[in-house]
Write a protein that holds these residues in place. Structure first.
Motif, PDB file in Angstrom:
ATOM      1  N   ASP A   8      40.303  32.788  37.681  1.00 50.58           N
ATOM      2  CA  ASP A   8      39.954  31.385  37.499  1.00 50.58           C
ATOM      3  C   ASP A   8      41.205  30.674  36.982  1.00 50.58           C
ATOM      4  OD1 ASP A   8      39.068  28.868  36.662  1.00 50.58           O
ATOM      5  OD2 ASP A   8      37.107  29.635  36.071  1.00 50.58           O
ATOM      6  N   PRO A   9      41.824  29.794  37.799  1.00 53.62           N
ATOM      7  CA  PRO A   9      43.088  29.188  37.372  1.00 53.62           C
ATOM      8  C   PRO A   9      42.942  28.253  36.182  1.00 53.62           C
ATOM      9  CG  PRO A   9      42.304  28.178  39.405  1.00 53.62           C
ATOM     10  CD  PRO A   9      41.402  29.344  39.135  1.00 53.62           C
ATOM     11  N   ARG A  10      41.726  27.917  35.830  1.00 52.19           N
ATOM     12  CA  ARG A  10      41.534  27.028  34.683  1.00 52.19           C
ATOM     13  C   ARG A  10      41.813  27.744  33.366  1.00 52.19           C
ATOM     14  NH1 ARG A  10      35.659  25.150  36.733  1.00 52.19           N
ATOM     15  NH2 ARG A  10      35.592  27.434  36.920  1.00 52.19           N
ATOM     16  N   ASP A  11      41.623  29.074  33.352  1.00 51.42           N
ATOM     17  CA  ASP A  11      41.954  29.826  32.124  1.00 51.42           C
ATOM     18  C   ASP A  11      42.974  30.941  32.376  1.00 51.42           C
ATOM     19  OD1 ASP A  11      40.543  31.974  33.279  1.00 51.42           O
ATOM     20  OD2 ASP A  11      38.709  31.517  32.190  1.00 51.42           O
ATOM     21  N   GLY A  12      43.263  31.235  33.659  1.00 51.08           N
ATOM     22  CA  GLY A  12      44.279  32.210  34.002  1.00 51.08           C
ATOM     23  C   GLY A  12      43.872  33.657  33.834  1.00 51.08           C
ATOM     24  N   VAL A 314      45.490  21.497  37.284  1.00 49.78           N
ATOM     25  CA  VAL A 314      45.360  22.940  37.426  1.00 49.78           C
ATOM     26  C   VAL A 314      45.797  23.336  38.835  1.00 49.78           C
ATOM     27  CG1 VAL A 314      43.786  24.910  37.385  1.00 49.78           C
ATOM     28  CG2 VAL A 314      43.470  23.024  35.768  1.00 49.78           C
ATOM     29  N   GLY A 349      45.534  28.081  31.213  1.00 49.97           N
ATOM     30  CA  GLY A 349      45.564  28.466  32.618  1.00 49.97           C
ATOM     31  C   GLY A 349      46.847  28.052  33.315  1.00 49.97           C
TER      32      GLY A 349
END
Length: 519
Positions: A8-12, A314, A349
């Motif tokens: 999830d690129p929002r939190d990496g 993001v 992220g």
């Protein structure tokens, strides 16, 4: 086999999935099933395949909520963008159904046996036929419209070609779910496995294009990925066509009268165009030529304010984030100065700050004109329209070129710019922005470069042409001919003895309405 993970690129944070990279035996099985499915697709005929595409569209619609939620967790693109993109994908399948019903795409031609100035001539009939199984590589930035449920898949199926999609590692769960939705539609029609299949892993992708049963490959992605695919194709005993849509700068020129008459409006549109979807679009404008006069100053000031007040964006994955940071630093080293950039240093992220850079046209170089994938725009300030001729020669060929004109701009200057873009782009946009790509009959999405084949489009009705080849029948008995080439079959447009016959409109089913999506 390696486990396929997703991030999830929002939190990496990476997360394991139930998926595994495709093994060699599994790939062999998928290609074998695709080869067998070719006959079933041929047996459907044009109208049967049109019905199949409609059924696929309905299946994607019925799975909308789950597909969009899955894609949001793997791309961070946001629900509104993804919901719209899935609608675009659904429209594409239905549009290609209309292309099939129209039938003109087969380019049917009949020359009856006749006496000619060169003597007796045989009966010759020609039309386009499917190539066979097609390899499609999903795009990172479009989990629907340029991936498993995308235009490459829809146009290949319309042509009668089974599709094996190499899922992009940025959204493996979305790719798998899309493939399952399509497979469910095929099963409802009594179709076999192999009409559409999904494989995972870089090794599987390269093995796919090396396989002798695969007859074409299509990619929307990076130059690096394209080179790897082309290298694998070059290892084959005989070549196959490769259709790649790669990086693009998409320059925009704002002429002086346009800046004077609607500078603020242009600035707002330009900001939306280069930051939309995180600037991760193949048609994102990377260079904007703006006059060095008071109207141009006001336009740039509006742009600065919009960028400075923007939040973080993001990006799709860590590789894209790192490449963006590196490209921005490279542009600064090459002489572009930062004009506006918000502070998002503590964001989680794969978040980056949108950036507006500026440079004088006299300092524009090939390095400055390279693509930066992400929310960054280089403003190039110019004094005279004549300066644009030399500067645009530095800009690499692109998918698009855009011109904003005003009431009093010199028509000769506009014509000169249009001619330059005509030689170096696949689509010329007037008083607009390149990130709206209409799905329609007239659309062309390609260019002299970054297209690996400048003759064809990856968006629009004629995208089917990539997966077809011409075949001629000479003095063939009527019973062995395709229906489209038989005497008395006047449903579709055909060229008969040199004359174009439009076909019977009552036997066809209308035209696609088209839709618009960013790309």
């Amino acid at each position: 086999m390696n486990v396929v993970s997703t991030v999830d690129p929002r939190d990496g944070r990476p997360r394991e999935t139930h998926l595994r990279e495709t093994s060699d035996p599994e790939l062999e099985s998928a290609v074998g099933q695709a080869s067998s499915a070719t006959e079933w697709l041929a047996g459907l005929g044009r109208h049967g395949r049109a019905g199949m595409l409609d059924e696929i569209a309905a299946s994607l619609e019925s799975h909308r909520a789950d597909l969009v939620a899955t894609a949001e967790g793997e791309t961070g693109l946001g629900h509104p963008r993804l919901d719209f993109e899935l609608t675009r994908a659904i429209i594409q399948f239905r549009m290609f159904g209309d292309v099939l019903r129209d039938g003109g795409y087969v380019e049917a031609a009949i020359d009856h046996a006749a006496e000619t100035p060169l003597g007796p001539a045989p009966d010759v009939r020609r039309m386009l036929v499917p190539l066979g199984p097609v390899a499609v590589f999903g795009a990172s930035n479009f989990p629907f419209a340029f991936s498993v449920a995308g235009g490459d898949t829809a146009s290949a199926l319309a042509a009668g070609c089974p599709v094996i999609v190499k899922a992009h590692p940025s959204h493996p769960l979305t790719s798998q779910a899309s493939g399952e939705a399509i497979a469910a539609a095929v099963r409802r029609l009594g179709g076999p496995d192999g009409v559409v299949a999904v494989v995972h892993g870089q090794d599987a992708g390269l093995a796919l294009v090396r396989h002798p049963a695969v007859r074409a490959a299509a990619l929307t992605g990076s130059i690096g990925a394209a080179r790897a695919i082309q290298t694998a194709i070059d290892e084959r005993p005989y070549p196959i066509p490769f259709y790649g849509e790669l990086s693009s700068v998409n320059p925009i020129v704002v002429l002086p009268a346009a800046a004077t008459e609607r500078g603020s409006q242009i600035a707002e549109g330009l900001f939306a165009s280069f930051t939309g979807s995180g600037g991760q679009l193949c048609t994102k404008p990377g260079l904007a030529f703006i006059p060095s006069d008071p109207a141009g100053d006001e336009l740039v000031e509006v742009l600065r304010d919009r960028v400075a007040s923007a939040g973080g964006t993001v990006l799709l994955n860590e590789r894209i984030r790192d490449a963006f940071v590196e490209a921005e630093a490279r542009l600064e080293r090459a002489g572009a100065r930062v004009s506006a950039r918000p502070d998002v240093a503590s964001a989680p992220g794969f978040t980056v700050a949108p950036a507006l850079l500026e440079i004088d046209i006299s300092r524009l170089s090939a390095e400055i004109a390279e693509e930066c994938f992400g929310p960054l725009l280089v403003v190039v300030r110019y004094g005279e329209a004549a300066d644009l001729d030399r500067a645009l020669a530095v800009v690499p060929p692109s998918l698009t070129g855009s011109i904003h004109t005003g009431t009093h701009d010199d028509r000769a200057a506009v014509r000169r710019l249009a001619d330059q873009f005509a030689a170096r782009a696949g689509r010329i946009v007037f008083d607009g922005y390149p990130t709206g790509v209409r799905v329609s009959w007239a659309q062309h999405h390609g260019g002299p470069w970054p297209s690996t084949n400048s003759l064809y489009t990856s968006v629009g009705a004629t995208a089917t042409r990539r997966f077809l080849r011409p075949l001629a029948w000479q003095d063939a008995p009527d019973w062995i001919l395709p229906e489209e080439l038989r005497d008395g079959s006047g449903e579709i447009p055909r060229r008969v003895d040199g004359r174009l016959e439009p076909g019977d409109p009552a036997a066809r089913h209308g035209n696609a309405t088209g839709g618009v999506v960013t790309s």
